[in-house]
Design an enzyme around this catalytic site. Structure first.
Site, PDB file in Angstrom:
ATOM      1  CB  THR A  37      -5.293   7.040  -2.917  1.00  0.00           C
ATOM      2  OG1 THR A  37      -6.228   6.043  -3.354  1.00  0.00           O
ATOM      3  CG2 THR A  37      -5.555   7.130  -1.406  1.00  0.00           C
ATOM      4  CD  GLU A  52      -3.067  -0.685   0.143  1.00  0.00           C
ATOM      5  OE1 GLU A  52      -4.192   0.094   0.533  1.00  0.00           O
ATOM      6  OE2 GLU A  52      -3.010  -0.911  -0.977  1.00  0.00           O
TER       7      GLU A  52
END
Length: 324
Positions: free
Chosen positions: A188, A135
């Protein structure tokens, strides 16, 4: 399990809803679809090779050091001091930049597949640090509110990041989720960039009280408390500006009987919770109709909360089909 596949395995990992309104970077849950599929083969040659990626129009790198699935498995192999390697193909069955944990689904599917092929040396929770490393490579932040529920299934609360402390949260068996994914993309990084750097103490108190209420409502199967607590007063007002028609979609979901509705992760997907599958489908139809008024296409996925996280697929099994 892996012996049935002659050292080959096919794994599905589910999409996830992170933040869950008031639980920014600390709460998430898994849903049954959409998700990603990884096919993996155990190799005598060390390292990771990504032979194929489909479903993303050539946008993702096949170099394992630059791909979340590759980063996660490389970290796993290094941790295990494994001399064998993994060759994999990644089939993206969910959109990039959707707010549904696309990068997390890839890394979770790859980790689970590799761990199975290697004889299950680690429990699912022990693989979390490797998924978080992936991530970080994807968006610069090693957040766990997608990968934790993606790996463990159900609702996961990240109580602490240092040291990592993840708690599985009980929830009502009949809780259902509707996800609307509009055909637009939000990165994001961009969605995080617009967030306020400072918040009022009064707002913070309301927010963490809502999170506590949501956790209590889930554990007690108190749908009224869940409904009252699904309220994000800090991040949703800012991020919703990037989602066309968000207020109309949310209003339609609530009017149709949803317990609550908010942004999934960083958006643009929007989720709603309901008490039955029938109600979740009604909510989905209302959400889709509200969004279609803007002449924008969208997909709707309806499912119960995913209890198990990743799972081994049969050779021809296809677990990903939009509902509406």
């Amino acid at each position: 399990m892996t012996e049935y596949f002659d050292n080959k395995i096919r794994v599905f990992a589910p999409a996830t809803v992170a933040n869950v309104a008031c639980g920014f970077d600390s709460l998430g849950f898994a849903i049954n679809q959409p998700g990603d599929i990884v096919e993996a083969v155990l190799q005598d040659e060390p390292g990771v090779r990504i032979s194929e990626i489909t479903g993303e129009n050539g946008r993702l790198p096949t170099e394992p050091e630059k791909n979340t699935a590759g980063v996660a498995v490389l970290a796993l192999l290094e941790h295990l001091e494994e001399t064998r390697g993994i060759e994999m193909s990644l089939h993206k069955r969910m959109p990039l930049g959707s707010g549904l944990g696309s990068s997390a689904a890839s890394s979770v599917a790859a980790l689970f597949a590799a761990n199975e092929l290697l004889g299950r040396p680690l429990k699912k929770g022990e693989m979390l640090p490797f998924a978080m490393k992936a991530e970080a490579s994807a968006c610069g932040s090693p957040h766990a509110d997608n990968v934790a529920p993606g790996l463990l299934g159900g609702f996961a609360l990240i109580r602490s990041y240092d040291p990592l402390d993840v708690v599985s949260i009980e929830y009502p068996e009949n809780l259902c989720c509707t996800v609307l994914h509009p055909h637009i993309e939000l990165r994001t990084e961009d969605s995080r960039r617009i967030l306020r750097k400072h918040i009022k103490l009064q707002d913070a108190v309301i927010q963490w009280s809502n999170l506590a209420g949501l956790i209590a409502g889930l554990a007690k199967s108190d749908f009224d408390l869940i409904s009252r607590s699904l309220n994000d007063i800090i991040f949703e007002p800012v991020r919703s500006l990037l989602i066309p028609g968000f207020d109309n979609v949310k209003g339609a979901a609530i009017e149709a009987g949803a317990l609550g509705c908010s942004i999934s992760g960083s958006g643009p997907s929007v989720f709603a919770l309901s008490t039955t599958m029938d109600k979740a489908y009604e909510v989905g139809a209302a959400m889709k109709e509200a969004f279609s008024e803007l002449q924008l296409d969208s997909d709707i996925y309806v499912s119960a909360v995913n209890k198990k996280g990743p799972r081994v697929l049969q050779p021809e099994e296809d677990p990903v089909q939009p509902d509406l």
